[in-house]
Each structure stands twice: as structure tokens, then as C-alpha cells.
Enzyme design. Structure first.
Site, PDB file in Angstrom:
ATOM      1  CD  GLU A 149     -34.912 -19.443 -17.681  1.00  0.00           C
ATOM      2  OE1 GLU A 149     -35.229 -18.902 -16.609  1.00  0.00           O
ATOM      3  OE2 GLU A 149     -34.982 -18.864 -18.785  1.00  0.00           O
ATOM      4  CG  ASN A 198     -35.414 -23.668 -22.965  1.00  0.00           C
ATOM      5  OD1 ASN A 198     -34.735 -23.677 -23.999  1.00  0.00           O
ATOM      6  ND2 ASN A 198     -36.082 -22.591 -22.557  1.00  0.00           N
ATOM      7  CG  HIS A 216     -32.136 -14.788 -23.956  1.00  0.00           C
ATOM      8  ND1 HIS A 216     -33.134 -14.284 -24.769  1.00  0.00           N
ATOM      9  CD2 HIS A 216     -32.695 -15.811 -23.265  1.00  0.00           C
ATOM     10  CE1 HIS A 216     -34.255 -14.959 -24.557  1.00  0.00           C
ATOM     11  NE2 HIS A 216     -34.015 -15.896 -23.654  1.00  0.00           N
ATOM     12  CD  GLU A 234     -36.434 -18.745 -24.044  1.00  0.00           C
ATOM     13  OE1 GLU A 234     -36.009 -17.729 -23.481  1.00  0.00           O
ATOM     14  OE2 GLU A 234     -37.028 -19.658 -23.441  1.00  0.00           O
ATOM     15  CG  ASP A 243     -33.242 -12.010 -27.137  1.00  0.00           C
ATOM     16  OD1 ASP A 243     -32.203 -12.317 -26.519  1.00  0.00           O
ATOM     17  OD2 ASP A 243     -34.375 -12.016 -26.618  1.00  0.00           O
TER      18      ASP A 243
END
Ligand code: 9MR
Length: 479
Positions: free
Chosen positions: A171, A212, A248, A276, A278
Site C-alpha cells: 500500500e 501490493n 476490496h 485480498e 472481498d
């Protein structure tokens, strides 16, 4: 620990999942694959990991040390996933809580869980502005480079040979595409990223090294900045091997440029991974939102399958009961493929169908039939085929089963499996086959892509059902 600020994305849409009937969808996928010369999976499978492996990909999850004490969760994770990302256990605050004092106990527990279940590990993460112990920001700036490199070297050496990849830098970007002014940037400028990658590569030359980030899934200011950085790093020979798209998402808002964005990074010679995923829903989630979530998961899996350097997809957790989403985005939830009772949701079926057939459309439809049958457990030895059933998951009020169909001593071209439910069970979703139902009698025929079996070869289909888990006697016949 305060989670990173993931800005809420406005203007969510309430679309509906695509509604192609399963047989038609599978047939279209097969025809399309044949027309363009793509290989269909040799054998469609009934778990995410097996289906992903058949497509040369992995399917992963994030697990925390706390999760390891939950038998239901870990059994499900081991059955469905072949890659694990430690949720928190390899972060700086966990591994070097005070200067020069390292603790890998929790991370090691995740690694040994993964190893004992044949799963690989994505190391996460070496350099990140968050979950950074306060002592690091207290270090004089002229010592930060050596502190950072010592941290990377010690941790990546500890896990050398045990991780498939590292999120070396996590990030690094602001939303506008500028680099965050964290302590690493303040000490080294943008060079901290190259320095970190080089240190990680020196410690573990076989690990795939990633940058990432979130909100880089579509083509936008943030992903454009990362793309330029990746080009520049590669032109300098910096060991960067992959880009992690956290993913996300908000339901209905998977960016339309996802695949094109993956492809442009892949065209630089980099791997890409969904790290990741979701897909959060405003609570309470209604059925059309759960269907849309299925379409979203299918879209992401299909994008990954369409980009040859997309190596896999990882969900950030297993079930809705353990997701970080409700705690960070109040009013949102239901972001995972399993609900809080471990029941697979439409997103699970959609992801599996996408892996198995190249389409995220549901593969099953129920229609009445009048062909109930007797139920010996297997065809005679040497007969056309036999079928066996096992329960792979169960939850309050439902269960998931996998049926293996095996050809006898001769090849079969098409198969039909029949059984009768003993206690009022009903199938809610079925994949890798087409079903017809008459009362308690079920008939499942092969899908377009898994009907031809060489002598002794097998195919699987799977389903979720309502009611108590049961393993009825099956018959198998080849028409
Ligand atoms: O899942 C992690 C949660 O338990 C932590 O509280 C949080 C703290 O920042 O980090 C979560 O994991 C994050 C991951 O490391 C990086 N991308 C975003 C994830 C969700 O916040």
C-alpha cells in the site's frame, strides 16, 4: 490496530446476476473454447483449489493465528484453498515489536498449518506504513534504511524457502497516485521501494516479490502511477516480480477495466494476483445483492483466467463471521463466499463455476422429471460407470457434497447418476452437471465438458443442499 483507510466507493449498483441456464452456459463456454483453441479444464473439480489447479492457478485465503483454533473454519479452509496469507502474523508489529528483537512464533504457526495441509504461503508484508511499531517512526531518518533492510533481511531469511511470494511493499500509494509520505519515503524518497525489493531478493532469491495495494484494480490515477513505477523498476533491473491487486470491492462495483489493467501489468513481464478479495454489501444483504456478489466474484475469477500471468485469487478470510469488513465499514458486511454459519453463498458457486467452465453463470437448473430409479450404490464391476458420494462441508440446515463418477473398463461418452433422498433434502445449487428432480429422486447428467471419460477415468460434480447431510446410494449409467 487501526486498519488502513479504504475510502468508501459511492454509487453502488444493484444489478442482477446473469441468468443463463447452466447447460447452455457450459455449452457456450465449450463451443467458445473450441472455436478459439483454448483448453477446457481436463477435469472440472468440486473445490476452489482443485478447480483452480486445473486451470494452472491457486485459490487462497487469509488466516490469522486466532483462526487456527477454529476447527470448522480450518477444515473448510484446508478443503477449499491451496494458498494461505497470514492476516497479521508476518507484519512488522508482530515480527519485530522492538528494535532488533524478532518474534516469528505466530507466523510460523500459520506456515506449519499451511505446510501440513499442502498449502503454499504468500508472505505479507515486509514494508508497510500501517501495523508498524512506534519505535520505527522514532528512529532517526538517516538510520531508517538500515533498520528497514535489517527487518527485511531477517524476516525473509527466516522464511526462506517457505513462502511462495512476499508482499515486499504494501500500500505505498495515495489515491491520487502520489507515494505516501511515510517514514520510509521520508528517509529514502521513492528509492525505498527498490531498496526493499533488492534486500528481499538477496535474502530469498526464489520468492516472487510483489508490490501490493488497494484501489489499483481498475485503470485509474493510482494504478497508472504504479504502472509507471513498475516500468521504471524493471528498466533498472530491480527484482519486482508481481503486482497484488487487493480487490476490496463494494457489491456491483468491480471495475470494468480490471482485466485490461491486469493485462497491462502482465505485458510488462510481471505476474498479477488478486490478493485480498472481498465484496461488501450494505446490510442486511438481500438475495439480489447476493446474486450480484456472485456475478462479481465470477467476473474477477474470469478476469484472472483470461490473463495468463494472473497466478491466483485469494479471499481475505473465509466466512462472513470472521471478516474485517463490519468492523471497518459500519453498515456493510456479507463480503465473503461463506456466510457466518459456513454455508456457501452464490459467490462460492459462481467462483467455482467460473473456474470450471470459464463462465460465472450458474450451472444448474431444476426441472421436473419422471424417472426415479432404484438405488444400488454402484454399477456392477466392469459396468459403464460407478459413482460415489461424500460430504465435504455441512452447516446448520445444509451441506455440500462431491460426487465422483468413474468410468469402468471401457470409455464412456456421457453419464447419468441417480439417487433418492432419504429425508426431504433439496439441492440448492449444483455444478459440473445438469440436474432434474422429481420429488425425492434426483438425476444428474454430465455437463457438456465432462461427459467423455477414458476407461478408469473420473469426473466430479458437486452441489449444495438443504437438510441433513446424507450419502444416499447412487446408480451410474452411460447412455
Ligand atoms: O485483516 C487485517 C486486520 O485484522 C487488521 O486489523 C488490519 C490492520 O491494518 O489489517 C488487515 O489486513 C489488511 C492487509 O494487511 C492489507 N490490506 C488491507 C487488509 C484489511 O484491512
Amino acid at each position: 490496530m487501526k486498519p488502513p483507510n479504504h475510502p468508501k466507493q459511492p454509487g453502488r449498483s444493484r444489478g442482477r446476476a446473469r441468468g443463463l441456464a447452466g447447460g447452455l452456459a457450459a455449452a457456450l463456454a465449450a463451443v467458445t473454447a473450441a472455436a478459439v483453441g483454448l483448453a477446457m479444464p481436463a477435469q472440472a473439480a468440486s473445490t476452489l483449489k482443485a478447480s483452480a489447479e486445473a486451470r494452472g492457478r491457486y485459490f487462497g485465503t487469509a488466516l490469522t493465528r486466532g483462526d487456527l483454533g477454529n476447527g470448522t473454519l480450518t477444515n473448510l479452509a484446508a478443503a477449499e484453498f491451496d494458498m494461505v496469507t497470514p492476516g497479521n502474523e508476518m507484519k512488522w508489529d508482530a515480527t519485530e515489536p522492538s528494535r532488533g528483537s524478532f518474534n516469528f512464533g505466530s507466523g510460523d504457526q500459520i506456515v506449519s498449518f499451511a505446510q501440513s495441509h499442502g498449502m503454499r504461503v504468500r508472505g505479507h508484508t515486509l514494508v508497510w506504513h500501517a501495523q508498524l511499531p512506534a519505535w520505527v517512526t522514532g528512529v532517526q531518518l538517516n538510520q531508517i534504511q538500515s533498520v528497514m533492510e535489517n527487518h527485511i533481511t531477517t524476516e525473509a531469511t527466516h522464511y526462506k524457502g517457505k513462502v511462495y511470494s512476499w508482499d515486499v511493499v504494501n500500500e505505498p500509494y495515495n489515491e491520487d497516485g502520489t507515494l505516501r509520505q511515510d517514514v520510509f519515503y521520508k528517509a529514502m524518497g521513492a528509492n525505498y521501494i527498490a531498496n526493499a525489493l533488492r534486500a528481499a531478493h538477496a535474502a530469498d532469491p526464489n520468492a516472487k516479490l510483489y508490490i501490493n495495494d488497494y484501489n489499483i484494480e481498475g485503470i485509474n490515477a493510482k494504478s497508472n502511477a504504479l504502472y509507471s513505477l513498475a516500468q521504471s523498476l524493471l528498466s533498472q533491473g530491480v527484482p519486482l516480480h508481481g503486482i497484488g491487486l487487493e480487490s476490496h470491492f463494494v457489491v456491483g462495483q468491480v471495475p470494468s477495466s480490471l482485466q485490461a489493467n491486469m493485462q497491462r501489468f502482465a505485458d510488462l513481464g510481471l505476474d498479477v494476483a488478486v490478493t485480498e478479495i472481498d465484496d461488501r454489501i450494505p446490510m442486511p444483504a438481500d438475495s439480489s445483492e447476493l446474486q450480484q456478489q456472485g456475478a462479481d466474484y465470477g467476473k474477477v475469477v474470469n478476469a484472472c483466467l483470461a490473463v495468463s500471468r494472473c497466478v491466483g485469487v485469494s479471499q481475505w478470510g473465509v466466512d462472513d463471521g470472521h471478516s474485517w469488513i463490519p468492523g471497518t465499514f459500519p453498515g456493510y458486511g456479507a463480503a465473503m463466499m461463506w456466510d457466518s454459519g459456513y454455508k456457501p453463498k452464490p459467490a462460492y458457486t459462481a467462483a467455482l463455476n467460473a473456474l470450471n467452465s470459464g463462465t460465472s453463470s450458474p450451472s444448474a437448473s431444476s426441472s421436473p422429471s419422471s424417472s426415479p430409479s432404484a438405488s444400488p450404490s454402484r454399477s456392477p464391476i466392469g459396468g459403464a460407470c460407478s459413482a460415489t458420494i461424500k460430504t465435504v462441508n455441512s452447516w446448520g440446515g445444509g451441506f455440500q457434497s462431491e460426487v465422483t463418477v468413474q468410468a469402468g473398463s471401457a470409455p464412456v461418452n456421457g453419464w447419468t447418476v441417480k439417487w433418492t433422498w432419504p429425508g426431504g433434502q433439496t439441492i440448492s445449487s449444483l455444478w459440473n452437471g445438469t440436474q432434474s428432480v422429481s420429488g425425492s429422486s434426483v438425476t444428474v447428467r454430465n455437463a457438456s465438458y465432462n461427459g467423455s471419460l477414458a476407461a478408469g477415468a473420473s469426473a466430479t460434480f458437486g452441489f449444495t443442499a438443504n437438510g441433513s447431510a446424507a450419502t444416499p446410494a447412487l446408480t451410474c449409467a452411460s447412455p
